[in-house]
Design an enzyme around this catalytic site. Structure first.
Site, PDB file in Angstrom:
ATOM      1  N   HIS A 180      -1.769   0.378  -3.099  1.00 31.01           N
ATOM      2  CA  HIS A 180      -1.962   1.565  -2.249  1.00 31.01           C
ATOM      3  C   HIS A 180      -3.337   1.431  -1.585  1.00 31.01           C
ATOM      4  CE1 HIS A 180       0.809   4.539  -4.622  1.00 31.01           C
ATOM      5  NE2 HIS A 180       1.345   4.334  -3.436  1.00 31.01           N
ATOM      6  N   CYS A 205      -6.126   8.818  -7.213  1.00 31.45           N
ATOM      7  CA  CYS A 205      -4.670   8.956  -7.390  1.00 31.45           C
ATOM      8  C   CYS A 205      -4.309  10.316  -7.972  1.00 31.45           C
ATOM      9  CB  CYS A 205      -4.127   7.890  -8.318  1.00 31.45           C
ATOM     10  SG  CYS A 205      -4.307   6.207  -7.726  1.00 31.45           S
TER      11      CYS A 205
HETATM   12  N1  ARG Z   1       2.356   4.422 -11.257  1.00 26.99           N
HETATM   13  C1  ARG Z   1       2.105   4.964  -9.966  1.00 26.99           C
HETATM   14  C2  ARG Z   1       2.828   4.160  -8.916  1.00 26.99           C
HETATM   15  O1  ARG Z   1       2.843   2.953  -9.042  1.00 26.99           O
HETATM   16  C3  ARG Z   1       0.643   5.018  -9.686  1.00 26.99           C
HETATM   17  C4  ARG Z   1       0.324   5.697  -8.401  1.00 26.99           C
HETATM   18  C5  ARG Z   1      -1.132   5.700  -8.115  1.00 26.99           C
HETATM   19  N2  ARG Z   1      -1.445   6.543  -7.032  1.00 26.99           N
HETATM   20  C6  ARG Z   1      -2.244   6.242  -6.024  1.00 26.99           C
HETATM   21  N3  ARG Z   1      -2.548   7.178  -5.181  1.00 26.99           N
HETATM   22  N4  ARG Z   1      -2.692   5.037  -5.852  1.00 26.99           N
HETATM   23  O2  ARG Z   1       3.381   4.675  -7.981  1.00 26.99           O
END
Ligand code: ARG
Length: 273
Positions: free
Chosen positions: A173, A267
């Site tokens: 991300h 996150c």
């Molecule tokens: N386990 C989640 C996923 O892989 C983690 C998300 C993390 N969020 C972020 N904004 N980077 O989707």
């Protein structure tokens, strides 16, 4: 006071939405940080999350809590629930079916909070891949959010959207690879981006803070700034020192348990603007 040629950093009050990790678990693996065979200490996750919430309120920010849906172990990562600009939001449409139910849940909550939510047509994971920097939005793609969602965001939110391509699966991300520090200032790890995106970042932010892999690899860039205080993962010690040298106040928080899900400070935090 030594002159840095830069205006002093200034905090502005923020409104955040967070979701308590009541059902947090590593139940599936959709990013390289997740190992479903590793046990998660939910009480510790809850305690660390609570520390983050109190850190924000202690800094004078408002925190709304989105109810956690049973069966959605990643819902604590509220940043993915949408991207909000001037009371309008582009809702989330998740790349993985495991998280699909979170999209409508966050959208319903946002509507209840008075935000006009646009139902997304394309895969887009909210502030995980859309980061608001002043008047522009930096938008990640490569692992989750589709390029078509960048155009959708520009149209729906009425902002300039700058696409950036992520190439390292650890930084799946945009908010794991780049932190917004102020309306005109960012930090990032160069290796997370393709050559064209690196050139774009160098052009837009020639004075950006370049973070070394050691700090990025503990998700140091998954940080939240109010313009002065930068709340960041405690393990990112060199980044904290660099922030201090740039006139910011680093505020380290330990979210080690949530790191097992592949997320940290940012996150867990959706900003309502
Ligand atoms: N386990 C989640 C996923 O892989 C983690 C998300 C993390 N969020 C972020 N904004 N980077 O989707």
């Amino acid at each position: 006071m030594p002159s840095t040629g830069r205006p002093p950093r200034r905090a502005t009050p923020r409104r955040y939405a967070m979701c308590r990790p009541e059902h947090f678990a590593v139940a599936y693996e959709i990013n390289p940080w997740m190992d479903a065979s590793v046990a998660v200490d939910r009480d510790l996750a809850l305690a660390q999350w609570e520390t983050l919430r109190r850190t924000y309120t202690g800094l004078g920010h408002e925190v709304d809590v989105v109810p956690a849906l049973p069966g959605q172990p990643d819902m604590v990562f509220a940043a993915n629930g949408g991207v909000v600009v001037r009371g309008r939001a582009l809702g989330a449409r998740f790349a993985h079916p495991e998280r699909a139910a979170e999209g409508p849940a966050f959208a319903a909550w946002l509507r209840g909070a008075g935000v006009a939510v646009h139902e997304p047509e394309h895969v887009g994971e909210g502030e995980g891949d859309f980061l608001v920097v002043g008047e522009r939005v930096l938008a990640g793609t490569g692992f989750r959010t589709a390029p078509a969602a960048h155009e959708e965001a520009a149209r729906v939110l009425g902002v300039e959207v700058v696409p950036l391509r992520l190439v390292d699966p650890r930084y799946y991300h945009l908010d794991t690879a780049l932190a917004v520090l102020a309306d005109d200032d960012v930090a990032y790890v160069a290796g997370a981006f393709d050559a064209e995106s690196r050139a774009t970042l160098e052009r837009l932010y020639p004075d950006a803070l370049l973070v070394e892999d050691a700090d990025a690899a503990v998700l140091g860039l998954n940080a939240v700034s109010d313009g002065l205080h930068v709340v960041l993962p405690a393990a990112a010690t060199a980044m904290a020192a660099d922030l201090d040298a740039r006139g910011y106040v680093p505020v380290p928080v330990d979210l080690s348990e949530l790191l097992k899900g592949g997320g940290s400070v940012k996150c867990c935090t959706l900003e309502l603007r």
